[in-house]
Design an enzyme around this catalytic site. Structure first.
Site, PDB file in Angstrom:
ATOM      1  N   ASP A  32       0.761  -1.361  -0.074  1.00  0.00           N
ATOM      2  CA  ASP A  32      -0.099   0.125  -0.098  1.00  0.00           C
ATOM      3  C   ASP A  32       0.730   1.223   0.161  1.00  0.00           C
ATOM      4  OD1 ASP A  32      -2.499   1.459  -0.048  1.00  0.00           O
ATOM      5  OD2 ASP A  32      -2.564   1.479   2.451  1.00  0.00           O
ATOM      6  N   ASN A  80     -10.965  -2.591  -4.888  1.00  0.00           N
ATOM      7  CA  ASN A  80     -10.349  -1.709  -5.663  1.00  0.00           C
ATOM      8  C   ASN A  80     -11.084  -1.380  -7.116  1.00  0.00           C
ATOM      9  OD1 ASN A  80      -7.068  -2.728  -4.549  1.00  0.00           O
ATOM     10  ND2 ASN A  80      -8.273  -0.942  -3.908  1.00  0.00           N
ATOM     11  N   ARG A 200       1.967  -4.127   6.906  1.00  0.00           N
ATOM     12  CA  ARG A 200       1.479  -3.357   6.005  1.00  0.00           C
ATOM     13  C   ARG A 200       2.369  -1.847   6.164  1.00  0.00           C
ATOM     14  NH1 ARG A 200      -4.839  -1.929   5.022  1.00  0.00           N
ATOM     15  NH2 ARG A 200      -4.328  -0.339   3.242  1.00  0.00           N
TER      16      ARG A 200
HETATM   17  C1  IPE Z   1      -5.360  -2.527   0.124  1.00  0.00           C
HETATM   18  O1  IPE Z   1      -5.071  -1.395   0.035  1.00  0.00           O
HETATM   19  C2  IPE Z   1      -5.373  -3.165  -0.939  1.00  0.00           C
HETATM   20  C3  IPE Z   1      -3.813  -3.537  -1.737  1.00  0.00           C
HETATM   21  C4  IPE Z   1      -2.906  -3.013  -1.546  1.00  0.00           C
HETATM   22  C5  IPE Z   1      -4.036  -4.069  -2.844  1.00  0.00           C
HETATM   23  P1  IPE Z   1      -6.362  -0.034  -0.174  1.00  0.00           P
HETATM   24  O2  IPE Z   1      -5.477   1.153  -0.706  1.00  0.00           O
HETATM   25  O3  IPE Z   1      -7.225  -0.934  -1.253  1.00  0.00           O
HETATM   26  O4  IPE Z   1      -6.863  -0.301   1.191  1.00  0.00           O
HETATM   27  P2  IPE Z   1      -7.767   1.006   2.057  1.00  0.00           P
HETATM   28  O5  IPE Z   1      -8.628   1.407   1.153  1.00  0.00           O
HETATM   29  O6  IPE Z   1      -6.848   2.112   2.403  1.00  0.00           O
HETATM   30  O7  IPE Z   1      -8.439   0.251   3.084  1.00  0.00           O
HETATM   31  C1  IPE Z   2      -1.643  -0.043  -3.339  1.00  0.00           C
HETATM   32  O1  IPE Z   2      -1.413   1.590  -3.371  1.00  0.00           O
HETATM   33  C2  IPE Z   2      -2.092  -0.350  -4.712  1.00  0.00           C
HETATM   34  C3  IPE Z   2      -3.121  -0.897  -4.794  1.00  0.00           C
HETATM   35  C4  IPE Z   2      -4.232  -0.857  -4.024  1.00  0.00           C
HETATM   36  C5  IPE Z   2      -3.554  -1.184  -6.011  1.00  0.00           C
HETATM   37  P1  IPE Z   2      -2.616   2.711  -3.283  1.00  0.00           P
HETATM   38  O2  IPE Z   2      -2.907   2.823  -4.789  1.00  0.00           O
HETATM   39  O3  IPE Z   2      -3.834   2.172  -2.525  1.00  0.00           O
HETATM   40  O4  IPE Z   2      -2.014   4.028  -2.625  1.00  0.00           O
HETATM   41  P2  IPE Z   2      -2.562   4.997  -1.702  1.00  0.00           P
HETATM   42  O5  IPE Z   2      -2.929   4.226  -0.512  1.00  0.00           O
HETATM   43  O6  IPE Z   2      -3.688   5.707  -2.353  1.00  0.00           O
HETATM   44  O7  IPE Z   2      -1.216   5.786  -1.426  1.00  0.00           O
HETATM   45 MG    MG Z   3      -4.110   2.491  -0.506  1.00  0.00          MG
END
Ligand code: IPE
Ligand code: IPE
Ligand code: MG
Length: 252
Positions: A32, A80, A200
């Protein structure tokens, strides 16, 4: 099948309290923080995903090099899809590009690759790559790399419940015969043990639907680093925290 309580008790006793000194055999990572990494640099979010994917290769290789047996990453959740279509499409393109490269680059790495999630939702091209990579790597005996794509812990448990319900409907199983082991056996990858350590990065303090069933007794390390910057040193730091802990599994 006869329900044997002693058998279940014996199984449970295996998880005795342990002062962890050894390396975690299964590490899982919620990759993340790509979007914030890009934002900090004035770049589009998709650039963050590009750097995140490159870092995934680096960290997976590093994990294998230090003897991790199972390494599972969360790459795309069932939630997502809520993101703008442009970002979702860019992610799918990146997965395709990444897997084409992985088929080539990882061929000498002795890694077994497994995918966890409902991949039927993805374009045929990506599904083909997934099938090919799983088949080609199936007999390798090095680290098992689990890639969670369109993965959600709740859909995974729902999937297992449906499978068992089908057996009940067919008359092959009584509801009271259903055990925890049977549910575990119907998850996406029953051959992958529960994660010892879940990391995480990005500063968020939640599971976001990751490995809900398997995480019952996992150790957690939350880190204030964004995934594209997550380094081999960060992985070592998380492992150090893990090895200093006392896993009790409900015992004393
Ligand atoms: C969790 O991250 C999913 C992945 C890293 C693939 P998200 O960015 O989607 O999670 P939330 O929305 O902050 O909980
Ligand atoms: C994780 O990074 C990748 C996926 C969930 C696909 P994010 O895209 O959630 O990055 P932030 O949390 O917005 O910084
Ligand atoms: Mg994220």
């Amino acid at each position: 099948m006869k329900f044997d309580l002693r058998q279940l008790f014996r199984k449970k006793q295996v998880q005795e309290p342990v002062q962890v000194k050894a390396m975690p055999q299964h590490i899982a990572v919620i990759m993340d923080g790509n979007g914030r990494w890009a934002k900090q640099r004035g770049l589009p979010r998709t650039m963050g995903h590009k750097h995140g994917a490159a870092n995934f290769k680096r960290i997976a290789r590093y994990a294998a090099s230090i003897g991790v047996r199972y390494f599972t990453v969360y790459a795309f959740s069932t939630e997502n899809w809520r993101r703008p279509a442009e970002e979702v499409n860019a992610l799918i393109d990146l997965f395709i590009q990444y897997l084409v490269e992985a088929e080539r680059d990882f061929s000498e790495e002795n890694m077994r690759v497994r995918f966890l999630g409902d991949v039927a939702a993805f374009p045929e091209k990506l599904q083909d790559l997934i099938r090919t990579i799983e088949a080609k790597s199936a007999d390798r005996d090095g680290m098992t790399l689990g890639i969670c794509l369109n993965y959600g812990g709740r859909p995974e448990i729902t999937h297992a419940a449906r499978k068992l319900a089908e057996q009940v409907k067919a008359g092959a199983l009584e509801p009271e015969q259903i055990t925890e082991e049977m549910i575990s056996a119907h998850l996406y990858c029953p051959d992958i043990p529960d994660p010892d350590l879940i990391i995480r990065p990005s500063g968020e303090l939640r599971l976001s639907n990751f490995l809900l069933w398997q995480a019952a007794y996992s150790e957690f390390v939350f880190m204030n680093v964004l995934w594209p910057d997550f380094s081999p040193e960060n992985l070592e730091e998380a492992i150090d925290q893990y090895t200093g802990r006392n896993r009790r599994f409900g015992g004393v």
